[in-house]
Motif scaffolding. Structure first.
Motif: not given
Length: 147
Positions: A94-95, A98-99, A115
């Motif tokens: 997910r991170d 998100y980026e 987020l």
């Protein structure tokens, strides 16, 4: 916003001051916010109001309005699917997703809210059987590999 007074005789000076406060991310009284919402002058939810599309157009602020609102949900979903297509069998956390998306997410939301929004989009895509979750990573479903 004061220039809007000259072109729109339905707005009071107080309306323009309130709209200016909203645009600058300041808190306005809930009664005032409800009035502006009913009249279609602001959008969104407490406390993250933004000026409405019509106000943005009338005040030549369409670029900042669009940045504040972010891309619409369907475009974000397509971007996630494309990102996961590019990630292939390795998938992506997910991170990382998100980026990839953070510059096109609503600018008036905190990083935590952004987020959570990305997380909700991932869950929706999973519930629609477009993506799968394996541990902490997301991948395209087998029948969706040729997005």
């Amino acid at each position: 916003m004061i220039g809007l007074l000259k072109t729109n005789d339905t707005l009071s000076l107080w309306d323009c001051i309130s709209l200016d406060a909203v645009q600058k991310g300041r808190t306005i009284h809930e009664d005032i916010a409800q009035d502006l919402l009913k009249r279609g002058l602001i959008e969104d939810e407490v406390p993250h109001y933004s000026i409405s599309l019509s106000i943005a157009k009338n005040t030549h602020q369409l670029p900042s309005y669009t940045k504040t609102k972010g891309l619409d949900k369907e475009k974000l979903r397509q971007m996630i699917l494309q990102f996961l297509q590019n990630a292939g069998d390795e998938g992506a956390k997910r991170d990382s997703i998100y980026e990839y998306l953070k510059d096109v997410l609503p600018a008036n939301k905190t990083e935590e809210q952004q987020l959570r929004y990305v997380g909700r989009l991932l869950v929706e895509l999973n519930e629609e059987k477009l993506i799968d979750r394996i541990g902490l990573k997301w991948i395209l479903t087998d029948n969706n590999r040729s997005v």
